[in-house]
Design an enzyme around this catalytic site. Structure first.
Site, mmCIF file in Angstrom:
data_model
loop_
_atom_site.group_PDB
_atom_site.id
_atom_site.type_symbol
_atom_site.label_atom_id
_atom_site.label_comp_id
_atom_site.label_asym_id
_atom_site.label_seq_id
_atom_site.Cartn_x
_atom_site.Cartn_y
_atom_site.Cartn_z
ATOM 1 N N LYS A 21 0.717 -1.160 -0.172
ATOM 2 C CA LYS A 21 0.098 0.143 -0.065
ATOM 3 C C LYS A 21 0.914 1.172 -0.048
ATOM 4 C CE LYS A 21 -3.809 -2.265 2.335
ATOM 5 N NZ LYS A 21 -4.809 -2.866 3.754
ATOM 6 N N ASP B 185 -11.265 3.146 4.134
ATOM 7 C CA ASP B 185 -12.003 1.553 4.459
ATOM 8 C C ASP B 185 -13.671 1.559 3.916
ATOM 9 O OD1 ASP B 185 -9.449 0.233 7.092
ATOM 10 O OD2 ASP B 185 -9.330 -0.639 4.251
ATOM 11 N N GLN C 28 -4.951 -1.108 9.514
ATOM 12 C CA GLN C 28 -4.570 -2.763 9.200
ATOM 13 C C GLN C 28 -6.031 -3.936 10.336
ATOM 14 O OE1 GLN C 28 -3.441 -3.093 6.298
ATOM 15 N NE2 GLN C 28 -3.699 -5.455 5.848
HETATM 16 N N1 LIG Z 1 -8.535 -1.959 7.183
HETATM 17 C C1 LIG Z 1 -7.934 -3.090 6.716
HETATM 18 N N2 LIG Z 1 -7.979 -2.504 4.979
HETATM 19 C C2 LIG Z 1 -8.011 -3.817 3.985
HETATM 20 O O1 LIG Z 1 -8.283 -3.453 2.842
HETATM 21 C C3 LIG Z 1 -7.462 -4.662 4.714
HETATM 22 C C4 LIG Z 1 -6.885 -4.708 5.575
HETATM 23 N N3 LIG Z 1 -7.693 -4.233 6.864
HETATM 24 N N4 LIG Z 1 -7.071 -6.529 6.221
HETATM 25 C C5 LIG Z 1 -5.954 -7.471 5.221
HETATM 26 C C6 LIG Z 1 -6.925 -7.404 3.736
HETATM 27 C C7 LIG Z 1 -6.967 -8.106 3.213
HETATM 28 N N5 LIG Z 1 -6.266 -6.937 2.053
HETATM 29 C C8 LIG Z 1 -5.727 -7.310 0.804
HETATM 30 C C9 LIG Z 1 -5.344 -6.076 0.176
HETATM 31 C C10 LIG Z 1 -4.563 -6.454 -1.194
HETATM 32 C C11 LIG Z 1 -3.859 -7.907 -1.603
HETATM 33 C C12 LIG Z 1 -3.454 -8.556 -2.760
HETATM 34 O O2 LIG Z 1 -2.448 -6.705 -3.661
HETATM 35 N N6 LIG Z 1 -3.468 -9.505 -3.368
HETATM 36 C C13 LIG Z 1 -2.506 -9.666 -4.442
HETATM 37 C C14 LIG Z 1 -1.354 -11.142 -4.059
HETATM 38 C C15 LIG Z 1 -0.516 -10.851 -2.627
HETATM 39 C C16 LIG Z 1 0.532 -11.562 -2.035
HETATM 40 O O3 LIG Z 1 1.585 -12.017 -3.207
HETATM 41 O O4 LIG Z 1 0.484 -11.866 -1.432
HETATM 42 C C17 LIG Z 1 -3.107 -10.707 -4.726
HETATM 43 O O5 LIG Z 1 -4.744 -10.832 -4.763
HETATM 44 O O6 LIG Z 1 -3.243 -10.826 -6.186
HETATM 45 C C18 LIG Z 1 -4.382 -9.017 -0.542
HETATM 46 C C19 LIG Z 1 -5.402 -8.655 0.633
HETATM 47 C C20 LIG Z 1 -7.111 -5.518 2.340
HETATM 48 N N7 LIG Z 1 -6.693 -5.639 3.804
#
Ligand SMILES: Nc1nc(=O)c2c([nH]1)NC[C@@H]1CN(c3ccc(C(=O)N[C@@H](CCC(=O)O)C(=O)O)cc3)C=[N+]21
Ligand SMILES: NC(=O)C1=CN([C@@H]2O[C@H](COP(=O)(O)OP(=O)(O)OC[C@H]3O[C@@H](n4cnc5c(N)ncnc54)[C@H](OP(=O)(O)O)[C@@H]3O)[C@@H](O)[C@H]2O)C=CC1
Length: 298
Positions: A54, A121, A98
């Site tokens: 991020k 969020d 987070q």
């Molecule tokens: N306040 C808060 N806001 C959130 O938006 C929030 C949170 N807490 N806690 C956790 C979850 C999970 N989340 C993700 C964000 C990006 C990927 C992402 O970029 N994933 C990549 C893979 C990344 C990797 O390689 O691990 C993909 O799916 O291609 C995944 C999951 C946002 N979250």
């Protein structure tokens, strides 16, 4: 014939590009960059990865990134005091704490303490309520990202049957609301749903937000359906590997043979979540600075 792969990574890159241009324009007009504060409590490895990506994406989009990494032992009071400081900081337009937080901290109390106008969020009850009653507010990043992918592919969703598996406050429920607002006919399934496979088979649009690796099989999917897989599940490492593969809630390989289109994990919804977070921060910055931005610009 195998279904089309919905390339969330490419779509997210285009959105981040657009946000970057508008953010540079904002900085020129406002005399400061749009600012996103991300707070991480503890050292959960996955959260470290997300917070890191991020931060990089924020800087790449011509915005200011303020990272606050606090120890696991941080008290609820200390965290609430930081949130209060960020609420009052005019260089901070968006605040993301987070999740999950350590068990000794009440997540709802922390979310409630964030200024709703900085709640990029979209988790604050004020923004959840605005979404529920059709008022303008922040929509949670993952559901909004899924909606962008769906409308890009399907255009008008009127009359389509949509099934959302999962009813969390951060994905399932807002996702269902957005689909309803787009005139789809929406079913929300969850762990108590009877004959889940039967319910899912009726879906022209399926959004899976469960957290169970490859739970949704090919024979659950209506031929030609559009499948959005929100799930992020890390499999046990293969012998000799140090970490397991990431898979979604849908058995991608077999499901793709039946679906009309499907998002991959990784490379689908995840990148959209980050791109929409930047989009929400840009919207917040314009509102905080009193500079017009037509929200349908991005
Ligand atoms: N306040 C808060 N806001 C959130 O938006 C929030 C949170 N807490 N806690 C956790 C979850 C999970 N989340 C993700 C964000 C990006 C990927 C992402 O970029 N994933 C990549 C893979 C990344 C990797 O390689 O691990 C993909 O799916 O291609 C995944 C999951 C946002 N979250
Ligand atoms: N890509 C991204 O950006 C993001 C991905 N995620 C991922 O999405 C997934 C869901 O996360 P989140 O929304 O927080 O969900 P939660 O973990 O809060 O809730 C899971 C939901 O799935 C339902 N469920 C659990 N088991 C079953 C089952 N066997 N059949 C049907 N429904 C079931 C639960 O039902 P009940 O309500 O009855 O308990 C609940 O509603 C996770 O894998 C998470 O990592 C989450 C956020 C962002």
């Amino acid at each position: 014939m195998a279904g089309e792969i919905i390339d969330g990574k490419a779509f997210a890159a285009q959105l981040r590009e657009k946000v970057g241009v508008l953010a540079a324009d904002f900085a020129a007009k406002a005399g400061r960059k749009a600012g996103l504060a991300v707070v991480l409590v503890g050292d959960d490895p996955a959260s470290q990865v997300y917070v890191g990506s991020k931060g990089k994406a924020t800087l790449a989009a011509n915005m200011a990134s303020f990272e606050h990494r606090l120890p696991e032992s941080t008290s609820e009071g200390e965290l609430l005091a930081l949130v209060a400081r960020l609420n009052a900081d005019s260089t901070v337009d968006g605040i993301l704490v987070q999740l999950p937080l350590p068990a000794h901290i009440d997540e709802q109390a922390v979310i409630a303490a964030i200024d709703p106008n900085k709640d990029v969020d979209g988790f604050h009850v004020t923004n959840a309520g605005r979404l529920a009653v059709g008022q303008s507010g922040f929509v949670p990043c993952t559901p909004l990202g899924c909606m962008m992918l769906l409308t890009d592919r399907l255009g008008d969703l009127s009359g389509l049957n949509a099934v959302v598996i999962g009813r969390s406050n951060i994905v399932g429920k807002p996702m269902a609301q957005l689909l309803l607002d787009a005139n789809a006919t929406v079913t929300i399934a969850h762990s108590r749903t009877k004959d889940l496979a039967e319910v899912v088979r009726r879906a022209d649009i399926l959004v899976a937000a469960v957290g169970r690796a490859e739970m949704v099989r090919a024979d659950w999917i209506k031929p030609g359906a559009t499948v959005i897989d929100v799930g992020i599940n890390r499999l046990a490492p293969e012998p000799g590997a140090n970490k397991g593969r990431l898979v979604g809630d849908v058995a991608f390989g077999e499901a793709r043979e039946v679906a009309g289109a499907i998002t991959p994990v990784p490379g689908g919804v995840g990148p959209m979540t980050i791109a929409v977070l930047l989009r929400n921060t840009l919207v917040a910055a314009h509102r905080n600075a009193g500079i017009a931005l037509s929200e349908d610009a991005i």
